[in-house]
Design a protein around this motif. Structure first.
Motif, PDB file in Angstrom:
ATOM      1  N   UNK A  51       0.600  -1.048   0.163  1.00  0.00           N
ATOM      2  CA  UNK A  51      -0.111   0.239   0.162  1.00  0.00           C
ATOM      3  C   UNK A  51       1.299   1.268   0.154  1.00  0.00           C
ATOM      4  N   UNK A  52       2.103   1.322   0.502  1.00  0.00           N
ATOM      5  CA  UNK A  52       2.879   2.192   0.942  1.00  0.00           C
ATOM      6  C   UNK A  52       3.216   2.785  -1.227  1.00  0.00           C
ATOM      7  N   UNK A  53       3.475   1.504  -1.529  1.00  0.00           N
ATOM      8  CA  UNK A  53       4.437   1.642  -2.411  1.00  0.00           C
ATOM      9  C   UNK A  53       3.749   2.170  -3.751  1.00  0.00           C
ATOM     10  N   UNK A  54       2.003   2.105  -3.699  1.00  0.00           N
ATOM     11  CA  UNK A  54       1.516   2.107  -4.772  1.00  0.00           C
ATOM     12  C   UNK A  54       1.262   3.259  -4.230  1.00  0.00           C
ATOM     13  N   UNK A  55       1.383   4.046  -2.736  1.00  0.00           N
ATOM     14  CA  UNK A  55       0.633   5.412  -3.018  1.00  0.00           C
ATOM     15  C   UNK A  55       2.079   6.102  -3.909  1.00  0.00           C
ATOM     16  N   UNK A  56       3.322   5.797  -2.850  1.00  0.00           N
ATOM     17  CA  UNK A  56       4.534   5.957  -3.842  1.00  0.00           C
ATOM     18  C   UNK A  56       4.634   6.076  -5.412  1.00  0.00           C
ATOM     19  N   UNK A  57       3.964   4.755  -6.183  1.00  0.00           N
ATOM     20  CA  UNK A  57       3.730   5.078  -7.162  1.00  0.00           C
ATOM     21  C   UNK A  57       2.256   5.445  -8.052  1.00  0.00           C
ATOM     22  N   UNK A  58       1.491   5.596  -7.236  1.00  0.00           N
ATOM     23  CA  UNK A  58       0.436   6.862  -7.745  1.00  0.00           C
ATOM     24  C   UNK A  58      -0.943   5.599  -8.237  1.00  0.00           C
ATOM     25  N   UNK A  59      -1.235   4.887  -8.183  1.00  0.00           N
ATOM     26  CA  UNK A  59      -2.092   3.425  -7.746  1.00  0.00           C
ATOM     27  C   UNK A  59      -2.550   2.957  -7.124  1.00  0.00           C
ATOM     28  N   UNK A 133       6.843  -5.909  -5.780  1.00  0.00           N
ATOM     29  CA  UNK A 133       7.925  -5.341  -6.373  1.00  0.00           C
ATOM     30  C   UNK A 133       7.508  -5.562  -4.120  1.00  0.00           C
ATOM     31  N   UNK A 134       6.499  -5.834  -3.644  1.00  0.00           N
ATOM     32  CA  UNK A 134       6.528  -5.162  -2.331  1.00  0.00           C
ATOM     33  C   UNK A 134       6.649  -6.741  -1.675  1.00  0.00           C
ATOM     34  N   UNK A 135       6.150  -8.074  -2.396  1.00  0.00           N
ATOM     35  CA  UNK A 135       6.694  -9.098  -2.153  1.00  0.00           C
ATOM     36  C   UNK A 135       8.554  -9.443  -1.922  1.00  0.00           C
ATOM     37  N   UNK A 136       8.672  -8.511  -2.808  1.00  0.00           N
ATOM     38  CA  UNK A 136      10.934  -9.197  -3.185  1.00  0.00           C
ATOM     39  C   UNK A 136      11.304  -7.431  -1.739  1.00  0.00           C
TER      40      UNK A 136
END
Length: 187
Positions: A51-59, A133-136
């Motif tokens: 969820x953090x990465x998604x916010x950073x990536x705009x998805x 990516x979050x998994x890795x």
């Protein structure tokens, strides 16, 4: 209207998922980790990271977190097969395992879960790319934590996890993980 049998099917699935709270991730044994994290612990932080990465990536952060939550649920039936073990074993695909797991649940529940797993497995949507990516990245962070606890043989997990990242945000976090102390949050 949902039948009592379908509700019971959903409850059986929930009990099955409870196994993930007890099942340890097995790849860490190879690195010498004596008491590794559980699959549920891994999935929890993966969902937060997603969820953090998604916010950073705009998805869509909520969709990405959902994909992360379900990404390893099949391991109640097939176990956590380490990468080296996959050379020698053929397991059913995650979509088939999921279909078996939720076959008795209400149709809306089954369809939602199968849709989430299928999207993650295809790996094509922006949310699925971020979830992978979050998994890795979670694996990389866990390896850094194990290294801090004295397990020296985790560098290969750090390197392979880092090499598999595709989004700019995940790469930035991976770079920063190596520069921030694991207890810096206490300050």
């Amino acid at each position: 209207m949902t039948s009592d049998d379908e509700v019971a099917g959903a409850v059986r699935y929930l009990f099955e998922l409870g196994m993930l709270k007890r099942a340890k991730r097995t790849g860490w044994w190879i690195a010498g980790v004596k008491d590794s994290e559980t699959i549920a612990e891994h999935s929890f932080r993966t969902a937060i990271l997603g969820s953090m990465l998604a916010a950073m990536e705009g998805v869509d952060a909520a969709r990405t977190g959902l994909l992360c939550l379900y990404h390893d649920t099949q391991e109640t039936r097939i176990g956590d097969i380490p990468r080296i073990g996959r050379r020698y074993l053929t397991a059913a695909d995650n979509e088939s395992v999921t279909a078996d797991q939720v076959v008795a649940a209400p149709a809306a529940v089954s369809q939602m879960i199968m849709s989430v797993v299928a999207e993650y497995e295809r790996g094509e949507s922006p949310e699925a790319i971020v979830a992978r990516d979050a998994d890795k990245l979670e694996c990389l962070i866990q390896a850094v934590e194990y290294r801090h606890q004295g397990c020296a043989d985790v560098q290969r997990w750090i390197d392979s996890s880092r090499a598999s990242l595709t989004t700019a945000s995940a790469k930035r976090i991976a770079d920063t993980v190596e520069t921030v102390g694991i207890l810096d949050w206490l300050r």
